[in-house]
Design an enzyme around this catalytic site. Sequence first.
Site, PDB file in Angstrom:
ATOM      1  N   CYS A 142     128.502  20.994  44.787  1.00  0.00           N
ATOM      2  CA  CYS A 142     129.304  19.855  45.217  1.00  0.00           C
ATOM      3  C   CYS A 142     130.361  20.324  46.213  1.00  0.00           C
ATOM      4  CB  CYS A 142     129.981  19.191  44.024  1.00  0.00           C
ATOM      5  SG  CYS A 142     128.813  18.567  42.789  1.00  0.00           S
ATOM      6  N   SER A 315     108.534  39.747  59.854  1.00  0.00           N
ATOM      7  CA  SER A 315     107.489  40.402  60.644  1.00  0.00           C
ATOM      8  C   SER A 315     107.487  39.956  62.100  1.00  0.00           C
ATOM      9  CB  SER A 315     106.109  40.136  60.021  1.00  0.00           C
ATOM     10  OG  SER A 315     105.866  38.747  59.911  1.00  0.00           O
ATOM     11  N   ILE A 399     101.114  34.555  60.904  1.00  0.00           N
ATOM     12  CA  ILE A 399     101.400  35.776  61.651  1.00  0.00           C
ATOM     13  C   ILE A 399     101.050  37.027  60.852  1.00  0.00           C
ATOM     14  CG2 ILE A 399     103.806  35.854  60.892  1.00  0.00           C
ATOM     15  CD1 ILE A 399     102.611  36.759  64.434  1.00  0.00           C
ATOM     16  N   ASN A 400     101.129  36.928  59.527  1.00  0.00           N
ATOM     17  CA  ASN A 400     100.878  38.086  58.669  1.00  0.00           C
ATOM     18  C   ASN A 400      99.390  38.330  58.477  1.00  0.00           C
ATOM     19  OD1 ASN A 400     103.611  38.148  58.504  1.00  0.00           O
ATOM     20  ND2 ASN A 400     103.761  37.739  56.319  1.00  0.00           N
ATOM     21  N   SER A 420     106.267  31.169  58.568  1.00  0.00           N
ATOM     22  CA  SER A 420     106.604  30.201  57.520  1.00  0.00           C
ATOM     23  C   SER A 420     107.736  29.285  57.940  1.00  0.00           C
ATOM     24  CB  SER A 420     106.969  30.936  56.225  1.00  0.00           C
ATOM     25  OG  SER A 420     107.851  32.003  56.483  1.00  0.00           O
ATOM     26  N   CYS A 493      99.188  35.883  48.772  1.00  0.00           N
ATOM     27  CA  CYS A 493     100.055  37.054  48.772  1.00  0.00           C
ATOM     28  C   CYS A 493     100.283  37.443  47.323  1.00  0.00           C
ATOM     29  CB  CYS A 493     101.383  36.734  49.458  1.00  0.00           C
ATOM     30  SG  CYS A 493     102.663  37.962  49.171  1.00  0.00           S
ATOM     31  N   GLU A 521     105.208  30.741  50.678  1.00  0.00           N
ATOM     32  CA  GLU A 521     103.955  31.247  50.124  1.00  0.00           C
ATOM     33  C   GLU A 521     103.878  31.167  48.605  1.00  0.00           C
ATOM     34  OE1 GLU A 521     102.940  35.176  51.602  1.00  0.00           O
ATOM     35  OE2 GLU A 521     103.996  34.788  53.457  1.00  0.00           O
ATOM     36  N   THR A 544     111.686  34.406  55.115  1.00  0.00           N
ATOM     37  CA  THR A 544     112.720  35.312  54.611  1.00  0.00           C
ATOM     38  C   THR A 544     114.023  35.111  55.379  1.00  0.00           C
ATOM     39  OG1 THR A 544     111.727  36.990  56.055  1.00  0.00           O
ATOM     40  CG2 THR A 544     111.173  37.083  53.719  1.00  0.00           C
ATOM     41  N   CYS A 656     106.406  44.281  46.333  1.00  0.00           N
ATOM     42  CA  CYS A 656     105.133  44.584  46.984  1.00  0.00           C
ATOM     43  C   CYS A 656     104.848  46.084  46.961  1.00  0.00           C
ATOM     44  CB  CYS A 656     105.157  44.087  48.427  1.00  0.00           C
ATOM     45  SG  CYS A 656     103.652  44.483  49.341  1.00  0.00           S
TER      46      CYS A 656
END
Length: 735
Positions: A142, A315, A399-400, A420, A493, A521, A544, A656
Amino acid sequence: MDASATIAMRVTDASSSASSFFSISPNTNSTTKARTFRLHSHKTHIPFLKSLKCIQSPLPDSNPLKPNPRNPGSAFSCSAVTFFPSESQTVELVPSKLQRLIVEFESLSEPIDRVKRLLLYASLLPPFQDSARVDANRVMGCTAQVWLEARIDEDRKMRFAADSDSEITRGFCSCLIWMLDGSTPEEVLKVKTEDLVALNVGLRGGERSRVNTWHNVLIRMQKRTKALIAERDGKVSFEPFPSLVLTADGIQAKGSYAEAQARYLFPDELKVDELVNVLKEKKIGVVAHFYMDPEVQGILTSAQKQWPHIYISDSLVMADTAVKMAKAGCQFITVLGVDFMSENVRAILDQAGYSDVGVYRMSNERIGCSLADAADTPSYMNYLESASKSPPSLHVIYINTKLETKAYAHELVPTITCTSSNVVQTILQAFAQVPELEIYYGPDSYMGANIKELFQQMTKMTDEEIAEIHPEHSRDSIRSLLPRLHHYQEGICMVHHLFGHEVVEKINEMYCDAFLTAHFEVPGEMFSLAMEAKRRGMGVVGSTQNILDFIKQRVQEALDRNVNDHLQFVLGTESGMITSIVAAVRSLLGSAKSSSREAKVNVEIVFPVSSDSITRTSSNLSPSQKSVKVGDIIIPVVPGVASGEGCSIHGGCASCPYMKMNSLSSLLKVCHHLPDDKAILSEYKAERFKLQTPSGKSIADVGCEPILHMRHFQASKNLPEKLVYQILHPNDNGN
């Protein structure tokens, strides 16, 4: 009786189940006790309703908002109803306080009258104890400061109290407490945020923040209700996710997973100096992805202060930054990411005329990517083969993916890359320029499904709201778009796949009032949760960089308010993001502290880690293992590749393993052996593609074209003429 008194009623046509809401107000010319009321339709006109008589009777003293301008000490009951022409219709008085509020606010056509009514309700809000104005009772999200207190009374009913430093917000709180105070827990939990939408129509100035207030206070009420029910019934509540709490003075890690992440936020200065010296000596630039190992990111973040040619990003920006470093005189670029990222950097440097700049990856082994691998399959090429048979078609590829995949795809179907953060605008613009277009998105199945769901939700928006997203679209065009949008079904992913049901359930239970961030993703359940949070200003769904920007923006807004605040963000993406988040947030907090502001803002970053991310083991542990002791049981975090992260197929702890193959030792090894030790460096060098496409063209040249199409779109907001020609003339191989 006050002539302004109104009540709500619902008229239902039994033959069609259609309902319409009305307010009724007294006919002031009536002198009898059984008074006749005028009907005011606030939805649709129902011509078969002919007359209605109601009798006034006193309200009980327990009415929380007595006296009330709508209902000043009186209730009403209907004594006669006449319908025309059929007896099959019925009238049902609605006891719902929510509907009474909706009718009341919709009856006020002027925005200023709505504000005045809220200010009136603010004056009716019961006093709030000063001792309850604590951080634990603050409502997040708020613009004003809002406090909420909740308890269950001896009759198992919910009791609420609230206050705010804003009079209009006090009015919101007053309405919500009138609605829900004294209700059963089940009744409180049954209300949905979308039920409150009608209460916001016509409020000018800060509409979004006011909508957020209704929603955020309600969600806080429901969160406290769930916790009190669990406490009352003796149920075991969820253990909180691990988190890092950031202040201007330091960092506190809560939970062993957070400790593992925090361990490298303050790196060894000797290692920092070693890296900086060799980078400067040999003119080496470093581009790294946000998902890098925390140890490496900690070193790089610190080294940035002494060597400007270090950049951590998503990326897409990595390749752009590599070109800037080459222009600035860097002779080598080291890439900390998966292999398709070093491929992109190599190809983009060549396109920009810097073929003499060496590009090096950080492992002598293949650094894969589950998503890129999903597109490098016969199944994906079969998917594109079908697309090529239904022109006009456009392939929008994430793109990935590998450069080789982009090249083969572009020769089958005209292709443009996306990120994204720009995929939605890319698709909308493509349909605007080629209305009969068939679009094939891939390879991320979750993102494809989420995009389709997003467009489905847009069909429920007004044309004006859609035009704010894209000026050339409306509900009709979005409806036309949906059946022409296809997405690949077999690509994920592995990191974002971890945000499954268990994580979503826990967020709903414990963090429903926190700021929620999610990468595009993530699975659909997590996506829907984040989108709901986004609608009330409490979330972001995107790349990201979008996530980082959202956190920075909310922190800066809190600092600008200059009041004590605690902001809680759920990190719905790879945990490696934490290093960049910490650096950005601490910079903001440090700047605020140096300006001598008295208010303190704490920022908590929450890691959604599955309970299966920890495992029981014996107490015979090596000193390097991070662990916690619960009773007589030692519970360590399941070790990850480099920094102790745990992972589970059931959800959470997004880390990852491919990204973690980029170690600090590899980076130093490559840098120290540049430029001459070819025996060592041969396995680390990002080679150019020597293969050709089926039509005999260079893979690097053809694979770069979809990226360049995206570059044009980002700069001009239009698909390039060359790509449009390729879409409309798919068999003309000369263009």
